[in-house]
Design a protein around this motif. Structure first.
Motif, PDB file in Angstrom:
ATOM      1  N   ARG A   1       0.827  -1.211   0.000  1.00  0.00           N
ATOM      2  CA  ARG A   1       0.000   0.000   0.000  1.00  0.00           C
ATOM      3  C   ARG A   1       0.861   1.261   0.000  1.00  0.00           C
ATOM      4  O   ARG A   1       0.551   2.235  -0.683  1.00  0.00           O
ATOM      5  CB  ARG A   1      -0.959   0.008   1.181  1.00  0.00           C
ATOM      6  CG  ARG A   1      -1.865   1.263   1.199  1.00  0.00           C
ATOM      7  CD  ARG A   1      -2.966   1.161   2.211  1.00  0.00           C
ATOM      8  NE  ARG A   1      -3.949   0.158   1.864  1.00  0.00           N
ATOM      9  CZ  ARG A   1      -4.902   0.320   0.939  1.00  0.00           C
ATOM     10  NH1 ARG A   1      -4.975   1.429   0.250  1.00  0.00           N
ATOM     11  NH2 ARG A   1      -5.779  -0.625   0.715  1.00  0.00           N
TER      12      ARG A   1
ATOM     13  N   TYR B   1       2.004   1.822  -3.438  1.00  0.00           N
ATOM     14  CA  TYR B   1       0.852   2.248  -4.233  1.00  0.00           C
ATOM     15  C   TYR B   1       0.545   3.727  -3.984  1.00  0.00           C
ATOM     16  O   TYR B   1       0.353   4.498  -4.924  1.00  0.00           O
ATOM     17  CB  TYR B   1      -0.361   1.384  -3.883  1.00  0.00           C
ATOM     18  CG  TYR B   1      -1.627   1.774  -4.598  1.00  0.00           C
ATOM     19  CD1 TYR B   1      -1.801   1.499  -5.943  1.00  0.00           C
ATOM     20  CD2 TYR B   1      -2.649   2.425  -3.914  1.00  0.00           C
ATOM     21  CE1 TYR B   1      -2.971   1.852  -6.602  1.00  0.00           C
ATOM     22  CE2 TYR B   1      -3.824   2.787  -4.557  1.00  0.00           C
ATOM     23  CZ  TYR B   1      -3.977   2.504  -5.901  1.00  0.00           C
ATOM     24  OH  TYR B   1      -5.127   2.866  -6.550  1.00  0.00           O
ATOM     25  N   GLU B   2       0.535   4.137  -2.735  1.00  0.00           N
ATOM     26  CA  GLU B   2       0.244   5.537  -2.412  1.00  0.00           C
ATOM     27  C   GLU B   2       1.314   6.478  -2.948  1.00  0.00           C
ATOM     28  O   GLU B   2       1.031   7.627  -3.294  1.00  0.00           O
ATOM     29  CB  GLU B   2       0.068   5.715  -0.906  1.00  0.00           C
ATOM     30  CG  GLU B   2      -1.223   5.107  -0.363  1.00  0.00           C
ATOM     31  CD  GLU B   2      -2.483   5.681  -1.001  1.00  0.00           C
ATOM     32  OE1 GLU B   2      -2.502   6.877  -1.367  1.00  0.00           O
ATOM     33  OE2 GLU B   2      -3.460   4.921  -1.151  1.00  0.00           O
TER      34      GLU B   2
ATOM     35  N   TRP C   1       0.465   7.896  -6.317  1.00  0.00           N
ATOM     36  CA  TRP C   1      -0.471   9.024  -6.352  1.00  0.00           C
ATOM     37  C   TRP C   1       0.190  10.320  -5.895  1.00  0.00           C
ATOM     38  O   TRP C   1      -0.151  11.385  -6.401  1.00  0.00           O
ATOM     39  CB  TRP C   1      -1.721   8.684  -5.554  1.00  0.00           C
ATOM     40  CG  TRP C   1      -2.345   7.465  -6.142  1.00  0.00           C
ATOM     41  CD1 TRP C   1      -2.372   6.217  -5.603  1.00  0.00           C
ATOM     42  CD2 TRP C   1      -2.948   7.360  -7.433  1.00  0.00           C
ATOM     43  NE1 TRP C   1      -2.971   5.346  -6.482  1.00  0.00           N
ATOM     44  CE2 TRP C   1      -3.324   6.019  -7.607  1.00  0.00           C
ATOM     45  CE3 TRP C   1      -3.192   8.271  -8.461  1.00  0.00           C
ATOM     46  CZ2 TRP C   1      -3.945   5.557  -8.763  1.00  0.00           C
ATOM     47  CZ3 TRP C   1      -3.822   7.807  -9.606  1.00  0.00           C
ATOM     48  CH2 TRP C   1      -4.190   6.473  -9.748  1.00  0.00           C
TER      49      TRP C   1
ATOM     50  N   ALA D   1      -5.260  -1.814  -8.539  1.00  0.00           N
ATOM     51  CA  ALA D   1      -5.855  -0.599  -7.963  1.00  0.00           C
ATOM     52  C   ALA D   1      -7.201  -0.874  -7.301  1.00  0.00           C
ATOM     53  O   ALA D   1      -7.434  -0.470  -6.161  1.00  0.00           O
ATOM     54  CB  ALA D   1      -6.002   0.484  -9.036  1.00  0.00           C
TER      55      ALA D   1
ATOM     56  N   PHE E   1      -6.555  -2.495  -3.549  1.00  0.00           N
ATOM     57  CA  PHE E   1      -6.554  -1.267  -2.764  1.00  0.00           C
ATOM     58  C   PHE E   1      -7.899  -0.560  -2.748  1.00  0.00           C
ATOM     59  O   PHE E   1      -8.022   0.523  -2.181  1.00  0.00           O
ATOM     60  CB  PHE E   1      -5.459  -0.322  -3.279  1.00  0.00           C
ATOM     61  CG  PHE E   1      -4.093  -0.957  -3.252  1.00  0.00           C
ATOM     62  CD1 PHE E   1      -3.489  -1.274  -2.045  1.00  0.00           C
ATOM     63  CD2 PHE E   1      -3.426  -1.265  -4.424  1.00  0.00           C
ATOM     64  CE1 PHE E   1      -2.237  -1.874  -2.009  1.00  0.00           C
ATOM     65  CE2 PHE E   1      -2.176  -1.867  -4.397  1.00  0.00           C
ATOM     66  CZ  PHE E   1      -1.584  -2.173  -3.184  1.00  0.00           C
TER      67      PHE E   1
ATOM     68  N   ASP F   1      -9.551   0.984  -5.017  1.00  0.00           N
ATOM     69  CA  ASP F   1      -9.503   2.292  -5.663  1.00  0.00           C
ATOM     70  C   ASP F   1     -10.225   2.254  -6.998  1.00  0.00           C
ATOM     71  O   ASP F   1      -9.625   2.195  -8.057  1.00  0.00           O
ATOM     72  CB  ASP F   1      -8.056   2.722  -5.857  1.00  0.00           C
ATOM     73  CG  ASP F   1      -7.911   4.223  -5.958  1.00  0.00           C
ATOM     74  OD1 ASP F   1      -8.928   4.934  -5.912  1.00  0.00           O
ATOM     75  OD2 ASP F   1      -6.776   4.689  -6.075  1.00  0.00           O
TER      76      ASP F   1
ATOM     77  N   CYS G   1     -10.510   4.690 -11.041  1.00  0.00           N
ATOM     78  CA  CYS G   1      -9.120   5.127 -10.985  1.00  0.00           C
ATOM     79  C   CYS G   1      -9.065   6.639 -10.783  1.00  0.00           C
ATOM     80  O   CYS G   1      -9.897   7.384 -11.289  1.00  0.00           O
ATOM     81  CB  CYS G   1      -8.422   4.737 -12.289  1.00  0.00           C
ATOM     82  SG  CYS G   1      -6.653   4.866 -12.201  1.00  0.00           S
ATOM     83  N   ARG G   2      -8.093   7.106 -10.042  1.00  0.00           N
ATOM     84  CA  ARG G   2      -7.989   8.531  -9.700  1.00  0.00           C
ATOM     85  C   ARG G   2      -7.492   9.410 -10.827  1.00  0.00           C
ATOM     86  O   ARG G   2      -7.587  10.621 -10.742  1.00  0.00           O
ATOM     87  CB  ARG G   2      -7.034   8.713  -8.524  1.00  0.00           C
ATOM     88  CG  ARG G   2      -7.507   8.119  -7.257  1.00  0.00           C
ATOM     89  CD  ARG G   2      -6.564   8.543  -6.169  1.00  0.00           C
ATOM     90  NE  ARG G   2      -6.351   7.442  -5.257  1.00  0.00           N
ATOM     91  CZ  ARG G   2      -5.600   7.518  -4.192  1.00  0.00           C
ATOM     92  NH1 ARG G   2      -4.966   8.619  -3.906  1.00  0.00           N
ATOM     93  NH2 ARG G   2      -5.451   6.491  -3.403  1.00  0.00           N
TER      94      ARG G   2
END
Length: 148
Positions: A48, A51-52, A55, A130, A134, A136, A139-140
């Motif tokens: 994680r 992954y963060e 972003w 994603a 996670f 998410d 997707c962002r």
């Protein structure tokens, strides 16, 4: 770079022989030489964090901005991304956190150093982790409509 080439060939060999644990050991040994000391069974928290970091590096960039990244030119980064890419298939068989960690690190290397052949694999596989890993969805990355 020679060490990475040999590691990639050995990972392929062990993966083909259905010896995923040995393939992963080879890949992780290569990464250790770069100061990346991962367990073959990392925690979800480790995955994680990586992954963060994607972003935080992306910020407000869009997909179009990623396409415009320069080509990766650093030989060590290119070699590392090759090894991370090769770790994808065997890690899918052995540990979901390791798979996620390898994919996320490959994406981060691409964001830091530019795109290369392995970046495509990493970006596509990021979609696999994603949501399921996670949570998410969607997707962002903001997606703009195609221009006429």
């Amino acid at each position: 770079m020679e060490r990475a080439t040999v590691a990639c060939l050995r990972v392929d060999l062990y993966t083909t022989l259905d010896q995923s644990s040995r393939a992963i050991a080879v890949g992780l040994d290569y990464l250790r030489h770069l100061g990346i000391d991962w367990s073959p069974h990392p925690t979800e928290e480790e995955a994680r964090r990586e992954y963060e970091r994607i972003w935080s590096q992306l910020g407000s960039r869009t997909i179009e901005d990623l396409i415009e990244l320069p080509l990766m030119s650093d030989p060590t980064s290119l070699a590392t991304l090759d090894v991370l890419t090769k770790l994808g298939p065997p890690s899918m068989q052995t540990d979901a956190n390791l798979f996620s960690l390898a994919i996320c690190r490959a994406v981060n290397l691409s964001l830091e150093g530019g795109n290369c052949d392995g970046s495509c694999f990493a970006y596509v596989r990021l979609g696999m982790v994603a949501g399921p890993r996670f949570g998410d969805l969607p997707c962002r990355i903001s997606i703009r409509p195609a221009r006429p």
